[in-house]
Design an enzyme around this catalytic site. Sequence first.
Site, PDB file in Angstrom:
ATOM      1  N   ASP A 109     -23.641  79.054  82.038  1.00 56.22           N
ATOM      2  CA  ASP A 109     -23.174  78.259  83.174  1.00 56.22           C
ATOM      3  C   ASP A 109     -22.748  79.144  84.340  1.00 56.22           C
ATOM      4  O   ASP A 109     -22.955  78.800  85.514  1.00 56.22           O
ATOM      5  CB  ASP A 109     -22.023  77.347  82.743  1.00 56.22           C
ATOM      6  CG  ASP A 109     -20.867  78.100  82.090  1.00 56.22           C
ATOM      7  OD1 ASP A 109     -21.088  79.181  81.508  1.00 56.22           O
ATOM      8  OD2 ASP A 109     -19.724  77.593  82.141  1.00 56.22           O
ATOM      9  N   ARG A 110     -22.180  80.312  84.026  1.00 57.15           N
ATOM     10  CA  ARG A 110     -21.723  81.216  85.082  1.00 57.15           C
ATOM     11  C   ARG A 110     -22.901  81.866  85.795  1.00 57.15           C
ATOM     12  O   ARG A 110     -22.879  82.077  87.014  1.00 57.15           O
ATOM     13  CB  ARG A 110     -20.777  82.261  84.490  1.00 57.15           C
ATOM     14  CG  ARG A 110     -19.557  81.616  83.833  1.00 57.15           C
ATOM     15  CD  ARG A 110     -18.665  82.596  83.110  1.00 57.15           C
ATOM     16  NE  ARG A 110     -17.749  83.274  84.028  1.00 57.15           N
ATOM     17  CZ  ARG A 110     -16.544  83.698  83.670  1.00 57.15           C
ATOM     18  NH1 ARG A 110     -16.113  83.500  82.428  1.00 57.15           N
ATOM     19  NH2 ARG A 110     -15.773  84.311  84.539  1.00 57.15           N
TER      20      ARG A 110
END
Length: 255
Positions: A109-110
Site C-alpha cells: 500500500d505504501r
Amino acid sequence: MLLAVDIGNTNITFAFMKNGEVHSQFRFITKNISTSDEYGIKIIDFMNFYKIDIKDVENAIITSVVPGVMYSINSALIKYLGITPMIIGTGLKTGIKVITPNPQQIGADRIVDAAGAMAEFGGPVLVIDFGTATTYDLVLEDGSFAAGITSPGLKICANALWNETAKLPEIEIKKPDSILAKDTVTSMQAGLVYGYIGQTEYIIKKVREESKIPNLRAVATGGLGRLICSNTELIYKYDPDLTMKGLWAIAKRNA
C-alpha cells in the site's frame, strides 16, 4: 476501464477507473471475509447499479495488506469478470525504488501511495496516509523510497481511549470549537484531534529537518485525513483517491 482494488485492514475498496480518474467505487468491510462467489456476485451487483458493462472492464490490479482475503478476491475477478488481475508485489514495475535496508518490509500500500504521489505531484514528496495506521513516507526526486514512519491511526487512538478506561464513553471523532474543553466528550475530542494535528505537524517538520529538504511538500490521503488536513497549513493537498491513482499509474506502466 480499470478495476483497482485496495485491500486494507479496515475496508476493501473497489474503484472503476477511466483516464486516470475514479469513475465509481464501493467498499466492503475487510473483516467480513466472503467466498469468491459472494465477492463476485456483489461486484456484479455494484456494476449493474453503476451501469458498467463487464466488456468495458479491460484490466484489474490489486494491492493488499491482508493476505487472507487475496485468494477469494483474485478468484472472484477471474470467475466473474474473466480477468486475471495484476498484483502489487515482486516482478511488477512500480516506478518506485525502495532504498531502505529491508525493501521487502515495505507494505504494498505504501509503494502504491508513493507511485500515486509521484504521478500527481512529482518528488521529492512526503506521502501521508491516514488509514488504520498513519504512515509518512519520504519519496525522493528520482522516485526512491528513502524512509517511512508509522504511527497508530486516529481511530486506533480513539478506540484505545474508550476501551481501556472504565468511564470514558465512545465518541464521535471531530474537532471541537476550542481546545479549552468544558465536558468529558469535548475534552476527549480535543485531546484526540488537536493532539493528532500536533503529531502530524511535528513529524512533517522533523522529516524536513533531517532530510535536509526544507521545502519538502507533504500530500495526504486516507479515511480521516480530511479532518487533519483541513486544520494544518503544512499539508499541501489532500487527495482521497491517491491510492487508486497509484494503482492506475502502475497498471499503465505494466500494461
